[in-house]
Design an enzyme around this catalytic site. Structure first.
Site, mmCIF file in Angstrom:
data_model
loop_
_atom_site.group_PDB
_atom_site.id
_atom_site.type_symbol
_atom_site.label_atom_id
_atom_site.label_comp_id
_atom_site.label_asym_id
_atom_site.label_seq_id
_atom_site.Cartn_x
_atom_site.Cartn_y
_atom_site.Cartn_z
ATOM 1 N N SER A 292 0.859 -1.190 0.000
ATOM 2 C CA SER A 292 0.000 0.000 0.000
ATOM 3 C C SER A 292 0.889 1.232 0.000
ATOM 4 O O SER A 292 2.020 1.190 0.474
ATOM 5 C CB SER A 292 -0.873 0.023 1.254
ATOM 6 O OG SER A 292 -0.113 0.427 2.390
ATOM 7 N N ASP A 293 0.396 2.330 -0.530
ATOM 8 C CA ASP A 293 1.061 3.597 -0.270
ATOM 9 C C ASP A 293 0.886 3.888 1.225
ATOM 10 O O ASP A 293 0.022 3.321 1.883
ATOM 11 C CB ASP A 293 0.457 4.711 -1.139
ATOM 12 C CG ASP A 293 1.430 5.870 -1.326
ATOM 13 O OD1 ASP A 293 2.374 6.017 -0.517
ATOM 14 O OD2 ASP A 293 1.259 6.648 -2.290
#
Ligand SMILES: *[C@@H]1O[C@H](CO)[C@@H](O)[C@H](O)[C@H]1NC(C)=O
Ligand SMILES: *[C@@H]1O[C@H](CO)[C@@H](O)[C@H](O)[C@H]1NC(C)=O
Ligand SMILES: *[C@@H]1O[C@H](CO)[C@@H](O)[C@H](O)[C@H]1NC(C)=O
Ligand SMILES: *[C@@H]1O[C@H](CO)[C@@H](O)[C@H](O)[C@H]1NC(C)=O
Ligand SMILES: *[C@@H]1O[C@H](CO)[C@@H](O)[C@H](O)[C@H]1NC(C)=O
Ligand SMILES: *[C@@H]1O[C@H](CO)[C@@H](O)[C@H](O)[C@H]1NC(C)=O
Ligand SMILES: *[C@@H]1O[C@H](CO)[C@@H](O)[C@H](O)[C@H]1NC(C)=O
Ligand SMILES: *[C@@H]1O[C@H](CO)[C@@H](O)[C@H](O)[C@H]1NC(C)=O
Length: 614
Positions: A292-293
């Site tokens: 994920s960012d």
């Protein structure tokens, strides 16, 4: 070197444990791409449930503890950091060796400049050098350069390259990407990946994390932020614009990592989106990991309100082979709760462990090290004379001469030059964003400014200087001073443009105009009547209609990086042999490429100032 680097001993413990598991053969034939399922099952069965979330978390996971948490000391599994940025150079600290020599990572031009070079071999070389330096700095214990990350020891998977499309000049992150063309961004992603992941038959040198999947190019516009923006995108635009670069980097570059973005696509946050499974893994046969960012899993519940809680957000992300690594605190705090409440299964968690531990095998982290060349990369491989020469060449190739009327360029060696403008003495403003430590003293003093580079070519007496304006603020007295400096010279060189205060991550521009103060300065200098050259520093394009008509020459310099000053000075003086308002008509949150006058050079229907590839 830090005491944590006694890995062979830890790894020996791991082998000893593994050796007693069914399926174990011999320690030196764990070949790439083929970690036998039995071994992986054995390893995963050794890991207790409460040890799993830390293994699936990047950096310190919001826990505030120093260093990455991916260790299970009980079975000899060492720590591992899943998040290290390397957009145009390793974003780490410098490291001092035993002799006291300081090694700082090479900092290349920003990716927008790589777009300007049109040199696909340069993309490979950029990735290759970053890969070598990642190994050397990791072995030596370098830590992340950014303080907010908790400064953990860097890992071997890089959060780069950024191959999103420069959909709009207003986007705050245009400097991070090669440009608006899906094919070019694909070539960049593919070549960078091949260079960085290395060409060893057995092991990966390092790992890319292509970002940001999916349809990501809005920071804060039209009342949305990247954390709550729902991009409505047609299948046509996904396939024609947003996906091709990722597809090429995965299928041809064999990229081993992808990062899901903050935004949602057609109502589903990208980190929870089934497209990660159906397109990336099933259609393109992606066999790496998805991260994920930072904070994107939090966004699933907190900002998109797609699920009601962190436990359900964790499960929406990890379910069915979607997001393996959380750069955030959600897996750490709530993943096991999600499993116990039945929102996803432990099998989903183990699947993410499999996707990520496999890469640690492929990096050679669990094999004997003596015959692995990637375990023997000395610090002397960092910032070598050869990589500096490559950096200089790429920077020179990224200068674009947009206009040169009356052959005002090159400047003759006896020219008296008035060097004027907010970027005339640029150091920090030239190197862009996503920076490792550039100078041993952790400042920007070792970056040669355009002014100092020009002085070293033409001599002190030949160059006079006046700032004229700041980037956005000005005063008449400073403009008057610049006018008198220009009046006394043969040629005026105006170093104009913008900086990170105007275009940045989390900060889209609201206008593509050159700041008003700089228009005023330019007009005052044109009125002097001397031949005038404009040099622009910027990531997203700037509207300079008046300046285009009045200036004799214009050089587009992007964010040219560590050697930008020298490259600009050499371009001005003819030593560079390597040369190569539509905005208000469509709104920023409209993702369709064909809307209004059309997005990017491919769909723009009106006349262009300078054609793509100019
Ligand atoms: C990781 O290492 C730290 C420091 O050595 C230790 O305190 C911690 O218990 C370890 N974590 C695991 C899961 O083994
Ligand atoms: C492109 O980059 C490569 C790799 O750094 C370099 O060898 C080459 O000279 C560059 N220029 C051209 C025109 O190919
Ligand atoms: C886009 O393609 C998917 C997969 O084929 C399909 O399920 C979906 O209905 C399409 N969307 C639109 C708006 O046509
Ligand atoms: C390393 O290579 C040498 C020479 O080929 C070989 O004798 C040795 O067994 C190898 N070591 C391992 C652990 O594979
Ligand atoms: C690197 O270049 C410097 C100066 O040009 C030179 O003194 C030095 O010997 C070179 N180092 C290597 C390892 O070639
Ligand atoms: C830039 O801004 C500073 C702070 O406001 C001011 O002191 C300075 O005079 C300005 N410089 C120019 C060239 O306008
Ligand atoms: C901008 O575009 C979006 C997506 O098409 C649309 O929902 C929105 O109403 C538009 N806003 C304006 C101000 O036109
Ligand atoms: C095209 O450009 C002309 C001027 O160059 C401008 O008047 C017109 O509004 C533009 N139209 C569109 C649709 O881009």
């Amino acid at each position: 070197m830090a005491s944590q680097w006694r890995w062979p001993a830890r790894v020996a413990v791991l082998w000893a444990l593994l050796a007693h598991q069914p399926g174990w053969r011999s320690p030196h034939c764990l070949t790439m791409f083929r970690v036998p399922i039995g071994w992986m099952q054995s390893l995963i069965s050794l890991i207790h449930d409460d040890e799993k979330p830390p293994l699936l978390t990047a950096r310190e996971g919001g826990g505030g503890s120093p260093g990455p948490p991916g260790n299970v000391s009980r079975i000899g599994l060492p720590e591992y950091d899943w998040g290290m940025n390397a957009i145009h150079g390793v974003q780490s600290s410098c490291i001092k060796d035993d002799d006291g020599t300081v090694y700082c990572p090479t900092s290349f031009p920003n990716p927008v400049n790589y777009g300007f070079t049109w040199n696909y071999s340069a993309y490979l070389e950029l990735g290759r050098i970053i890969g070598v330096e990642t190994r050397a700095l990791w072995l030596a214990g370098a830590v992340e350069a950014s303080t907010w990350s908790g400064r953990p020891h860097i890992g071997l998977d890089t959060w780069s390259p950024n191959i999103n499309i420069a959909r709009s000049p207003l986007w705050g992150r245009n400097q991070e990407v090669p440009g608006e063309d899906p094919f070019m961004n694909g070539q960049f992603g593919k070549a960078y990946t091949l260079g960085l992941q290395g060409d060893d038959d057995t092991y990966l040198q390092a790992i890319v994390t292509l970002k940001h999947w999916d349809a990501y190019s809005l920071e804060d516009s039209d009342g949305a932020t990247r954390h709550n923006f729902n991009a409505i995108v047609s299948n046509f635009s996904l396939m024609d614009t947003y996906w091709p670069a990722f597809r090429v980097a995965v299928t041809e570059g064999k990229a081993k990592g992808v990062m899901c973005s903050y935004n949602a696509v057609n109502g589903i946050p990208t980190c929870a989106h089934p497209l990660l499974r159906t397109v990336l893994r099933d259609l393109w046969k992606f066999d790496g990991y998805v991260s994920s960012d930072t904070g994107a899993v939090e966004d699933i519940s907190d900002n998109h309100k797609y699920t009601p809680s962190w436990a359900t957000a964790a499960c929406a992300a990890i379910r069915d082979g979607q997001t393996d690594i959380d750069s955030g605190a959600v897996y750490m705090k709530s993943l096991l709760q999600g499993v116990s409440e039945g929102h996803c299964r432990m099998e989903d968690v183990d699947n993410a462990l499999r996707n990520t531990l496999r890469l640690r095998f492929e990096l050679g982290l669990f094999d004997p090290v003596e015959n692995q060349s990637y375990w023997h990369v000395p610090l002397a491989a960092v910032n070598t004379n050869a990589s500096r020469a490559t950096n200089m060449l790429h920077t020179l190739e990224s200068m674009v001469l947009l206009q040169n009327k009356n052959n005002v360029l090159p400047l003759a060696s006896n020219t008296k030059v008035a060097l004027i403008g907010p970027h005339a003495k640029a150091q920090e403003d030239m190197v862009g964003n996503y920076l490792g430590q550039l100078c041993p003293d952790n400042n920007f003093d070792c970056v040669v400014s355009p002014h100092d580079a020009l002085v070293s070519i033409l001599g002190t007496d030949a160059v006079t200087y006046a700032p004229g304006t700041n980037v956005t603020t000005c005063s008449q007295s400073h403009i008057d001073e610049a006018v008198s400096v220009a009046t006394a010279a043969d040629v005026a060189v105006l170093m104009l443009g913008i900086d990170e205060s105007i275009e940045a991550e989390s900060n889209d521009r609201k206008s593509i105009d050159l700041p008003e103060c700089q228009h005023q300065l330019a007009s005052a200098i044109f009125a002097v009547g001397k031949p005038t050259v404009i040099v622009l520093l910027n990531g997203g394009m700037l509207a300079i209609e008046n300046e285009k008509q009045q200036a004799d020459a214009i050089i587009e310099a992007g964010y040219p990086g560590f050697y930008g000053g020298t490259a600009i000075a050499q371009t001005l003086t003819g030593q560079n042999e390597h040369l190569g308002d539509y905005i208000n008509w469509i709104n920023m949150s409209d993702m369709e490429m064909t809307s209004g006058p059309g997005r990017t050079y491919r769909y723009y229907k009106n006349e262009t100032l300078w054609a793509f590839h100019f």
